[in-house]
Design an enzyme around this catalytic site. Structure first.
Site, PDB file in Angstrom:
ATOM      1  N   PHE A  49       0.850  -1.189   0.000  1.00 43.78           N
ATOM      2  CA  PHE A  49       0.000   0.000   0.000  1.00 43.78           C
ATOM      3  C   PHE A  49       0.887   1.240   0.000  1.00 43.78           C
ATOM      4  CE2 PHE A  49      -3.067  -3.084   1.511  1.00 43.78           C
ATOM      5  CZ  PHE A  49      -4.231  -2.684   0.872  1.00 43.78           C
ATOM      6  N   GLU A  50       0.458   2.258  -0.710  1.00 46.96           N
ATOM      7  CA  GLU A  50       1.276   3.460  -0.900  1.00 46.96           C
ATOM      8  C   GLU A  50       1.694   4.106   0.419  1.00 46.96           C
ATOM      9  OE1 GLU A  50       0.911   7.774  -3.191  1.00 46.96           O
ATOM     10  OE2 GLU A  50      -0.416   6.143  -3.753  1.00 46.96           O
TER      11      GLU A  50
END
Length: 261
Positions: A49-50
């Site tokens: 996830f970013e």
């Protein structure tokens, strides 16, 4: 078994993800596809996830990339800088991207509509991390509805690079050789790119969809990969996991009211 177009698109996206590979995802459809893949054909899929969650075992669908669930039983709870560095080092196999417009070479616009940047007809959120992911990840997946406003001859603004102007253009711009757009999954079919020209082509039509229907929904001329296949519909197992474990509240799969058999 009855299913809707969103369920079909998520299943197609999940099938595209390989076991043991890495994928950068956001919330919504990409997250649903990655969760489904982990529970079916790719149990060792490594999700990034970013905001920094690395390799979580997602219990339920998070509502943002910073949701605490994105670090549930994760290998690391790190930072955006570390995730982007992973991409820079060539260690991210897949990413999901979207946009308001896409052209024949997979270039994406998520910035603006119009010809004047200072006074656009519509202003969109912009790149965020999309340009970095498009530039540095090996394979780009796009999941979107299919219509002529979205599939255009020329995008109004280049936010995220696809194959730019065609074969060799990414490499000439300094982007990693062999990287770029991989699949575009829509409510009409699954599209890919010609190995030599890098021009978008239709790979499979969803059940009940005609080739002319896809062409009418696309502003540019689409190639056709022979033999042209029919997309495999969702299996009972995929739908059961998607509805019972991945998205029981239908936050994502409930967006498509039209059902198919």
């Amino acid at each position: 078994m009855t299913y809707n177009s969103m369920e079909l698109m998520i299943c197609c996206a999940a099938r595209a993800l390989e076991d043991g590979k890495t994928v950068a995802v956001g919330t919504g459809v990409p997250c649903a596809a990655a969760m489904l893949a982990q529970r079916t054909s790719a149990p060792n899929l490594v999700i990034f996830f970013e905001a920094g969650g690395v390799a979580p075992q997602l219990p339920t669908m998070p509502i943002s990339v910073g949701d605490s669930r994105t670090c549930h039983r994760a290998v690391m709870a790190t930072s955006m800088a570390d995730v982007m560095e992973t991409c820079q080092r060539g260690m991210m196999d897949y990413t999901f991207l979207g946009g308001a417009q896409i052209d024949a070479y997979g270039n994406l616009n998520s910035t603006m509509m119009g010809t004047d940047y200072a006074k656009p007809r519509v202003r969109f959120p912009g790149s965020g991390g999309a340009n970095d992911l498009a530039s540095l990840c090996w394979r780009i997946l796009v999941v979107t509805n299919h219509d002529r406003r979205r599939f255009v001859k020329k995008i109004d603004f280049l936010t995220s690079p696809g194959y730019l102007t065609g074969s060799g253009a990414r490499e000439a711009a300094g982007l990693p050789p062999g990287s770029g757009p991989y699949r575009v999954i829509t409510d009409l079919g699954v599209l890919g790119y010609h190995a030599q020209t890098k021009h978008m082509e239709i790979i499979s039509l969803h059940p009940g969809v005609e080739l002319e229907q896809v062409r009418q929904a696309t502003e540019f001329e689409l190639g056709v990969r022979e033999p042209l296949h029919t997309t495999e519909p969702p299996t009972e197992l995929e739908l059961d996991i998607l509805r019972r474990e991945v998205d029981p509240h239908r936050y994502v799969i409930g967006r498509a009211p039209v059902e198919r058999n």
